[in-house]
Motif scaffolding. Structure first.
Motif, PDB file in Angstrom:
ATOM      1  N   TYR A 193      10.222   4.090  18.272  1.00 53.15           N
ATOM      2  CA  TYR A 193       8.919   3.459  18.494  1.00 53.15           C
ATOM      3  C   TYR A 193       8.889   2.057  17.903  1.00 53.15           C
ATOM      4  N   LEU A 194       9.451   1.867  16.706  1.00 53.03           N
ATOM      5  CA  LEU A 194       9.439   0.560  16.070  1.00 53.03           C
ATOM      6  C   LEU A 194      10.208  -0.462  16.901  1.00 53.03           C
ATOM      7  N   ASP A 195      11.338  -0.035  17.496  1.00 56.78           N
ATOM      8  CA  ASP A 195      12.088  -0.934  18.367  1.00 56.78           C
ATOM      9  C   ASP A 195      11.224  -1.421  19.519  1.00 56.78           C
ATOM     10  N   ARG A 196      10.436  -0.517  20.076  1.00 55.55           N
ATOM     11  CA  ARG A 196       9.589  -0.882  21.201  1.00 55.55           C
ATOM     12  C   ARG A 196       8.467  -1.828  20.757  1.00 55.55           C
ATOM     13  N   VAL A 197       7.909  -1.575  19.595  1.00 60.96           N
ATOM     14  CA  VAL A 197       6.866  -2.461  19.081  1.00 60.96           C
ATOM     15  C   VAL A 197       7.387  -3.886  18.976  1.00 60.96           C
ATOM     16  N   LEU A 198       8.628  -4.035  18.533  1.00 62.91           N
ATOM     17  CA  LEU A 198       9.196  -5.352  18.297  1.00 62.91           C
ATOM     18  C   LEU A 198       9.779  -6.004  19.541  1.00 62.91           C
ATOM     19  N   LYS A 199      10.175  -5.207  20.544  1.00 57.74           N
ATOM     20  CA  LYS A 199      10.901  -5.767  21.681  1.00 57.74           C
ATOM     21  C   LYS A 199      10.177  -5.662  23.020  1.00 57.74           C
ATOM     22  N   ASN A 200       9.169  -4.823  23.100  1.00 61.48           N
ATOM     23  CA  ASN A 200       8.481  -4.613  24.370  1.00 61.48           C
ATOM     24  C   ASN A 200       7.363  -5.647  24.538  1.00 61.48           C
ATOM     25  N   TYR A 201       7.658  -6.721  25.243  1.00 55.25           N
ATOM     26  CA  TYR A 201       6.680  -7.786  25.434  1.00 55.25           C
ATOM     27  C   TYR A 201       5.430  -7.286  26.150  1.00 55.25           C
ATOM     28  N   ASP A 202       5.603  -6.337  27.082  1.00 56.74           N
ATOM     29  CA  ASP A 202       4.455  -5.842  27.838  1.00 56.74           C
ATOM     30  C   ASP A 202       3.427  -5.153  26.945  1.00 56.74           C
ATOM     31  N   GLY A 203       3.888  -4.497  25.905  1.00 59.84           N
ATOM     32  CA  GLY A 203       2.974  -3.751  25.038  1.00 59.84           C
ATOM     33  C   GLY A 203       2.340  -4.581  23.941  1.00 59.84           C
ATOM     34  N   GLN A 204       2.822  -5.802  23.737  1.00 58.84           N
ATOM     35  CA  GLN A 204       2.348  -6.632  22.635  1.00 58.84           C
ATOM     36  C   GLN A 204       1.152  -7.476  23.041  1.00 58.84           C
ATOM     37  N   THR A 205       0.267  -7.683  22.098  1.00 59.99           N
ATOM     38  CA  THR A 205      -0.818  -8.652  22.260  1.00 59.99           C
ATOM     39  C   THR A 205      -0.878  -9.502  20.998  1.00 59.99           C
ATOM     40  N   TYR A 206      -0.908 -10.805  21.187  1.00 62.87           N
ATOM     41  CA  TYR A 206      -1.059 -11.722  20.057  1.00 62.87           C
ATOM     42  C   TYR A 206      -2.465 -12.305  20.091  1.00 62.87           C
ATOM     43  N   TRP A 207      -3.057 -12.421  18.896  1.00 68.99           N
ATOM     44  CA  TRP A 207      -4.447 -12.842  18.770  1.00 68.99           C
ATOM     45  C   TRP A 207      -4.579 -14.053  17.859  1.00 68.99           C
ATOM     46  N   LEU A 208      -5.600 -14.843  18.107  1.00 66.18           N
ATOM     47  CA  LEU A 208      -6.104 -15.806  17.136  1.00 66.18           C
ATOM     48  C   LEU A 208      -7.476 -15.294  16.721  1.00 66.18           C
ATOM     49  N   SER A 209      -7.596 -14.958  15.439  1.00 65.67           N
ATOM     50  CA  SER A 209      -8.803 -14.333  14.929  1.00 65.67           C
ATOM     51  C   SER A 209      -9.596 -15.343  14.099  1.00 65.67           C
ATOM     52  N   PHE A 210     -10.817 -15.660  14.548  1.00 63.63           N
ATOM     53  CA  PHE A 210     -11.652 -16.689  13.931  1.00 63.63           C
ATOM     54  C   PHE A 210     -12.702 -16.031  13.035  1.00 63.63           C
ATOM     55  N   ASN A 211     -12.745 -16.421  11.775  1.00 64.48           N
ATOM     56  CA  ASN A 211     -13.760 -15.884  10.874  1.00 64.48           C
ATOM     57  C   ASN A 211     -15.083 -16.586  11.151  1.00 64.48           C
ATOM     58  N   VAL A 212     -16.052 -15.819  11.622  1.00 68.36           N
ATOM     59  CA  VAL A 212     -17.304 -16.395  12.122  1.00 68.36           C
ATOM     60  C   VAL A 212     -18.060 -17.147  11.036  1.00 68.36           C
ATOM     61  N   ASN A 213     -18.239 -16.532   9.883  1.00 68.02           N
ATOM     62  CA  ASN A 213     -19.079 -17.141   8.856  1.00 68.02           C
ATOM     63  C   ASN A 213     -18.411 -18.315   8.145  1.00 68.02           C
ATOM     64  N   SER A 214     -17.088 -18.431   8.268  1.00 69.11           N
ATOM     65  CA  SER A 214     -16.421 -19.603   7.703  1.00 69.11           C
ATOM     66  C   SER A 214     -16.843 -20.867   8.438  1.00 69.11           C
ATOM     67  N   PHE A 215     -17.226 -20.690   9.717  1.00 67.83           N
ATOM     68  CA  PHE A 215     -17.702 -21.818  10.507  1.00 67.83           C
ATOM     69  C   PHE A 215     -19.235 -21.896  10.518  1.00 67.83           C
ATOM     70  N   ALA A 216     -19.903 -20.729  10.654  1.00 63.05           N
ATOM     71  CA  ALA A 216     -21.361 -20.715  10.782  1.00 63.05           C
ATOM     72  C   ALA A 216     -22.071 -20.965   9.459  1.00 63.05           C
ATOM     73  N   LYS A 217     -21.510 -20.478   8.341  1.00 62.27           N
ATOM     74  CA  LYS A 217     -22.089 -20.661   7.006  1.00 62.27           C
ATOM     75  C   LYS A 217     -23.533 -20.131   6.944  1.00 62.27           C
ATOM     76  N   THR A 218     -23.701 -18.855   7.319  1.00 61.29           N
ATOM     77  CA  THR A 218     -25.027 -18.235   7.276  1.00 61.29           C
ATOM     78  C   THR A 218     -25.074 -17.161   6.197  1.00 61.29           C
ATOM     79  N   ASP A 219     -26.296 -16.672   5.939  1.00 65.03           N
ATOM     80  CA  ASP A 219     -26.475 -15.598   4.956  1.00 65.03           C
ATOM     81  C   ASP A 219     -26.549 -14.223   5.615  1.00 65.03           C
ATOM     82  N   TYR A 220     -26.638 -14.169   6.945  1.00 62.33           N
ATOM     83  CA  TYR A 220     -26.857 -12.891   7.611  1.00 62.33           C
ATOM     84  C   TYR A 220     -25.637 -12.393   8.388  1.00 62.33           C
ATOM     85  N   ILE A 221     -24.614 -13.202   8.561  1.00 63.59           N
ATOM     86  CA  ILE A 221     -23.393 -12.741   9.223  1.00 63.59           C
ATOM     87  C   ILE A 221     -22.413 -12.251   8.163  1.00 63.59           C
TER      88      ILE A 221
END
Length: 302
Positions: A193-221
């Motif tokens: 399974y680990l080999d597939r995680v590392l080598k199977n391009y079809d199964g992989q998803t790469y993300w850019l994860s944006f921290n909302v409150n680092s930009f919004a600077k609110t007290d409620y998020i």
């Protein structure tokens, strides 16, 4: 191929960089607590451990990973999109993670902010670029300027944010969905399974994860709430498999996520684990925009 090396370096680095200082007397300081001032013993231990890891990894790779692959004189490859850019993104992801973990390790040693970034960038670029040099001497692959550039993008993403914001507001993450391989087994994958995680391009998803409150600077998020944009492919297992999976598509994903580094506990050990596991995208409801199938939703996507 490239992600196997980078992930091995990533996890090996994380566990090795802290090993030297285990001889510290527990009553003097908590092992996982960062030092307020430069701890020479920790710093020297990190330099020794990481340098040894850096050199040993390439010897092992040359003897084991490249075993059976024909060696040739150093050469270049012009292939830029044979895997739907997933290999390039993988390079950037790995370079970012190694840079960040190395910088965090030297933060733990009490090193200055400037030197944390220097050491992080040196080891991040050194590990991923060194691997590309080995590719350059292998007939099947060759040196890729695109991969080399992706290494700089990954390291630059970490260093740039530290210089600009003193925090990581945008973080690359990874997820894997084994069902996307459609049961096709190729000679580019191992049996585990680990080999597939590392080598199977079809199964992989790469993300850019944006921290909302680092930009919004609110007290409620909530400070831990992130918005993520992902990218994945289908039908790009390997060029040789094009006759098996003739239909190729690319997908853009929109989803929510959690920044685990924003969850602070009283345990330095737990905080360290949260930094490590923050490399993985949290499963969440997701909107997929597919180049062939259109737009549709997932109740839960990983």
């Amino acid at each position: 191929m490239k992600k196997t090396t980078c992930f091995c370096l990533l996890f090996a680095l994380f566990f090795s960089v802290f090993s030297y200082a285990q001889t510290e007397e527990p009553e003097k300081s908590s092992f996982f607590k960062p030092s307020d001032t430069l701890n020479v013993k920790r710093k020297n231990g990190l330099l020794i451990a990481e340098s040894a890891l850096f050199l040993t990894s390439f010897v092992v790779l040359d003897k084991q990973w490249y075993n059976g692959n024909e060696k040739t004189s150093f050469h270049f490859t012009s292939k830029s999109n044979e895997f739907g850019l997933m290999d390039k993104i993988g390079h950037g992801f790995s370079s970012y993670k190694i840079t960040r973990l190395t910088a965090k390790a030297f933060y733990w040693s009490g090193e200055s902010e400037k030197k944390q970034l220097i050491y992080g960038a040196a080891f991040g670029l050194g590990a991923t670029t060194g691997k590309e040099i080995l590719d350059g001497f292998t007939k099947e692959w060759g040196w890729s300027w695109y991969n080399f550039g992706a290494n700089f993008v990954g390291t630059g993403l970490y260093v740039g944010q530290e210089l600009l914001w003193k925090e990581q507001r945008i973080q690359p993450k990874f997820s894997y969905n084994n069902s996307k391989s459609k049961g096709v087994v190729t000679n580019t994958m191992g049996s585990g399974y680990l080999d597939r995680v590392l080598k199977n391009y079809d199964g992989q998803t790469y993300w850019l994860s944006f921290n909302v409150n680092s930009f919004a600077k609110t007290d409620y998020i909530p400070n831990w709430l992130n918005f993520s944009v992902g990218y994945g492919v289908d039908g790009y297992l390997h060029n040789a498999d094009a006759t098996i999976l003739p239909t190729r598509s690319k997908s853009l994903y929109l989803s929510l996520d959690v920044d685990l580094t924003k969850i602070k506990t009283k345990s330095h050990f737990v905080n360290t684990l949260l930094v490590l596991f923050n490399s993985v995208k949290i499963p969440a409801p997701t909107l997929e925009i597919n180049s062939k199938k259109g737009t549709f939703g997932h109740y839960m996507y990983f």
